[in-house]
Write a protein that holds these residues in place. Sequence first.
Motif, PDB file in Angstrom:
ATOM      1  N   ARG A  99       0.860  -1.177   0.000  1.00  0.00           N
ATOM      2  CA  ARG A  99       0.000   0.000   0.000  1.00  0.00           C
ATOM      3  C   ARG A  99       0.895   1.225   0.000  1.00  0.00           C
ATOM      4  O   ARG A  99       1.664   1.449   0.948  1.00  0.00           O
ATOM      5  CB  ARG A  99      -0.900   0.022   1.240  1.00  0.00           C
ATOM      6  N   PHE A 100       0.807   2.015  -1.035  1.00  0.00           N
ATOM      7  CA  PHE A 100       1.643   3.207  -1.129  1.00  0.00           C
ATOM      8  C   PHE A 100       1.299   4.143   0.019  1.00  0.00           C
ATOM      9  O   PHE A 100       0.135   4.293   0.388  1.00  0.00           O
ATOM     10  CB  PHE A 100       1.424   3.898  -2.476  1.00  0.00           C
ATOM     11  N   ARG A 101       2.307   4.780   0.562  1.00  0.00           N
ATOM     12  CA  ARG A 101       2.108   5.669   1.696  1.00  0.00           C
ATOM     13  C   ARG A 101       1.051   6.712   1.376  1.00  0.00           C
ATOM     14  O   ARG A 101       1.140   7.408   0.382  1.00  0.00           O
ATOM     15  CB  ARG A 101       3.427   6.357   2.066  1.00  0.00           C
ATOM     16  N   GLY A 102       0.037   6.795   2.216  1.00  0.00           N
ATOM     17  CA  GLY A 102      -1.036   7.755   2.025  1.00  0.00           C
ATOM     18  C   GLY A 102      -2.225   7.194   1.271  1.00  0.00           C
ATOM     19  O   GLY A 102      -3.288   7.801   1.252  1.00  0.00           O
ATOM     20  N   ALA A 103      -2.050   6.037   0.650  1.00  0.00           N
ATOM     21  CA  ALA A 103      -3.165   5.429  -0.077  1.00  0.00           C
ATOM     22  C   ALA A 103      -4.132   4.758   0.893  1.00  0.00           C
ATOM     23  O   ALA A 103      -3.788   4.437   2.026  1.00  0.00           O
ATOM     24  CB  ALA A 103      -2.637   4.415  -1.086  1.00  0.00           C
ATOM     25  N   THR A 104      -5.344   4.523   0.430  1.00  0.00           N
ATOM     26  CA  THR A 104      -6.353   3.934   1.305  1.00  0.00           C
ATOM     27  C   THR A 104      -6.405   2.424   1.218  1.00  0.00           C
ATOM     28  O   THR A 104      -6.919   1.775   2.125  1.00  0.00           O
ATOM     29  CB  THR A 104      -7.744   4.494   0.979  1.00  0.00           C
ATOM     30  N   GLY A 105      -5.890   1.839   0.172  1.00  0.00           N
ATOM     31  CA  GLY A 105      -5.983   0.395   0.027  1.00  0.00           C
ATOM     32  C   GLY A 105      -4.704  -0.199  -0.536  1.00  0.00           C
ATOM     33  O   GLY A 105      -3.800   0.520  -0.961  1.00  0.00           O
ATOM     34  N   TYR A 106      -4.642  -1.533  -0.503  1.00  0.00           N
ATOM     35  CA  TYR A 106      -3.486  -2.231  -1.053  1.00  0.00           C
ATOM     36  C   TYR A 106      -3.667  -2.375  -2.566  1.00  0.00           C
ATOM     37  O   TYR A 106      -4.611  -3.011  -3.015  1.00  0.00           O
ATOM     38  CB  TYR A 106      -3.352  -3.602  -0.389  1.00  0.00           C
ATOM     39  N   GLY A 107      -2.744  -1.820  -3.297  1.00  0.00           N
ATOM     40  CA  GLY A 107      -2.894  -1.790  -4.743  1.00  0.00           C
ATOM     41  C   GLY A 107      -2.042  -2.780  -5.497  1.00  0.00           C
ATOM     42  O   GLY A 107      -2.243  -2.977  -6.693  1.00  0.00           O
ATOM     43  N   VAL A 108      -1.089  -3.402  -4.799  1.00  0.00           N
ATOM     44  CA  VAL A 108      -0.191  -4.352  -5.449  1.00  0.00           C
ATOM     45  C   VAL A 108      -0.207  -5.652  -4.659  1.00  0.00           C
ATOM     46  O   VAL A 108      -0.089  -5.635  -3.430  1.00  0.00           O
ATOM     47  CB  VAL A 108       1.255  -3.809  -5.518  1.00  0.00           C
ATOM     48  N   TRP A 109      -0.341  -6.760  -5.384  1.00  0.00           N
ATOM     49  CA  TRP A 109      -0.449  -8.068  -4.733  1.00  0.00           C
ATOM     50  C   TRP A 109       0.534  -9.047  -5.352  1.00  0.00           C
ATOM     51  O   TRP A 109       0.812  -8.986  -6.555  1.00  0.00           O
ATOM     52  CB  TRP A 109      -1.868  -8.624  -4.892  1.00  0.00           C
ATOM     53  N   GLY A 110       1.012  -9.962  -4.517  1.00  0.00           N
ATOM     54  CA  GLY A 110       1.804 -11.067  -5.015  1.00  0.00           C
ATOM     55  C   GLY A 110       0.917 -12.199  -5.495  1.00  0.00           C
ATOM     56  O   GLY A 110      -0.311 -12.115  -5.423  1.00  0.00           O
ATOM     57  N   GLN A 111       1.551 -13.271  -5.940  1.00  0.00           N
ATOM     58  CA  GLN A 111       0.802 -14.394  -6.500  1.00  0.00           C
ATOM     59  C   GLN A 111       0.369 -15.397  -5.434  1.00  0.00           C
ATOM     60  O   GLN A 111      -0.465 -16.265  -5.701  1.00  0.00           O
ATOM     61  CB  GLN A 111       1.650 -15.109  -7.565  1.00  0.00           C
ATOM     62  N   GLY A 112       0.924 -15.277  -4.254  1.00  0.00           N
ATOM     63  CA  GLY A 112       0.521 -16.141  -3.145  1.00  0.00           C
ATOM     64  C   GLY A 112       1.435 -17.337  -2.970  1.00  0.00           C
ATOM     65  O   GLY A 112       2.084 -17.798  -3.906  1.00  0.00           O
ATOM     66  N   THR A 113       1.467 -17.829  -1.741  1.00  0.00           N
ATOM     67  CA  THR A 113       2.224 -19.040  -1.425  1.00  0.00           C
ATOM     68  C   THR A 113       1.373 -19.900  -0.486  1.00  0.00           C
ATOM     69  O   THR A 113       0.762 -19.392   0.444  1.00  0.00           O
ATOM     70  CB  THR A 113       3.593 -18.705  -0.805  1.00  0.00           C
ATOM     71  N   GLN A 114       1.329 -21.194  -0.763  1.00  0.00           N
ATOM     72  CA  GLN A 114       0.464 -22.094  -0.010  1.00  0.00           C
ATOM     73  C   GLN A 114       1.110 -22.499   1.305  1.00  0.00           C
ATOM     74  O   GLN A 114       2.264 -22.927   1.347  1.00  0.00           O
ATOM     75  CB  GLN A 114       0.169 -23.357  -0.825  1.00  0.00           C
ATOM     76  N   VAL A 115       0.347 -22.368   2.371  1.00  0.00           N
ATOM     77  CA  VAL A 115       0.748 -22.860   3.688  1.00  0.00           C
ATOM     78  C   VAL A 115      -0.282 -23.891   4.121  1.00  0.00           C
ATOM     79  O   VAL A 115      -1.481 -23.587   4.171  1.00  0.00           O
ATOM     80  CB  VAL A 115       0.836 -21.720   4.713  1.00  0.00           C
ATOM     81  N   THR A 116       0.181 -25.102   4.398  1.00  0.00           N
ATOM     82  CA  THR A 116      -0.706 -26.174   4.832  1.00  0.00           C
ATOM     83  C   THR A 116      -0.242 -26.698   6.181  1.00  0.00           C
ATOM     84  O   THR A 116       0.926 -27.069   6.334  1.00  0.00           O
ATOM     85  CB  THR A 116      -0.726 -27.322   3.809  1.00  0.00           C
ATOM     86  N   VAL A 117      -1.146 -26.704   7.141  1.00  0.00           N
ATOM     87  CA  VAL A 117      -0.838 -27.169   8.490  1.00  0.00           C
ATOM     88  C   VAL A 117      -1.627 -28.448   8.739  1.00  0.00           C
ATOM     89  O   VAL A 117      -2.864 -28.441   8.702  1.00  0.00           O
ATOM     90  CB  VAL A 117      -1.186 -26.112   9.542  1.00  0.00           C
ATOM     91  N   SER A 118      -0.910 -29.535   8.962  1.00  0.00           N
ATOM     92  CA  SER A 118      -1.570 -30.818   9.185  1.00  0.00           C
ATOM     93  C   SER A 118      -1.785 -31.049  10.678  1.00  0.00           C
ATOM     94  O   SER A 118      -0.990 -30.626  11.513  1.00  0.00           O
ATOM     95  CB  SER A 118      -0.730 -31.950   8.599  1.00  0.00           C
ATOM     96  N   SER A 119      -2.878 -31.754  10.965  1.00  0.00           N
ATOM     97  CA  SER A 119      -3.207 -31.997  12.377  1.00  0.00           C
ATOM     98  C   SER A 119      -2.597 -33.295  12.877  1.00  0.00           C
ATOM     99  O   SER A 119      -2.044 -34.070  12.120  1.00  0.00           O
ATOM    100  CB  SER A 119      -4.720 -32.031  12.558  1.00  0.00           C
TER     101      SER A 119
END
Length: 119
Positions: A99-119
């Motif tokens: 989120r650029f300083r002073g902006a109201t929202g997040y304008g740039v996103w990554g592609q994501g990374t999977q996190v899996t937690v097994s029980s």
Amino acid sequence: QVQLVESGGGLVQAGGSLRVSCAASGGTFSSYDMGWFRQAPGQEREFVASVSWSGRSTSYVISVKGRFTISRENTKNTVYLQMNSLKPEDTAVYYCAARFRGATGYGVWGQGTQVTVSS
């Protein structure tokens, strides 16, 4: 503007730890507040944590407070999310966002990374 690439996701047992990273390029990293979000299957994307451009201010969703720590290294153009005491309900795709300083929202996103937690 900045581009974001996450890394460090994987499979971990409940109670374990994992650190995900987000590397930024193509912009002035210190001009951006950074955030981590996550999206579990069938659920909406939710806010997890954020850190101000200077690193001095952080915030967390209540469900991860005391377990997760967000940090950044402006000299390395990288933001981290250290996740401890992981629970199966933490399983999700984790996204970093800028989120650029002073902006109201997040304008740039990554592609994501999977996190899996097994029980």
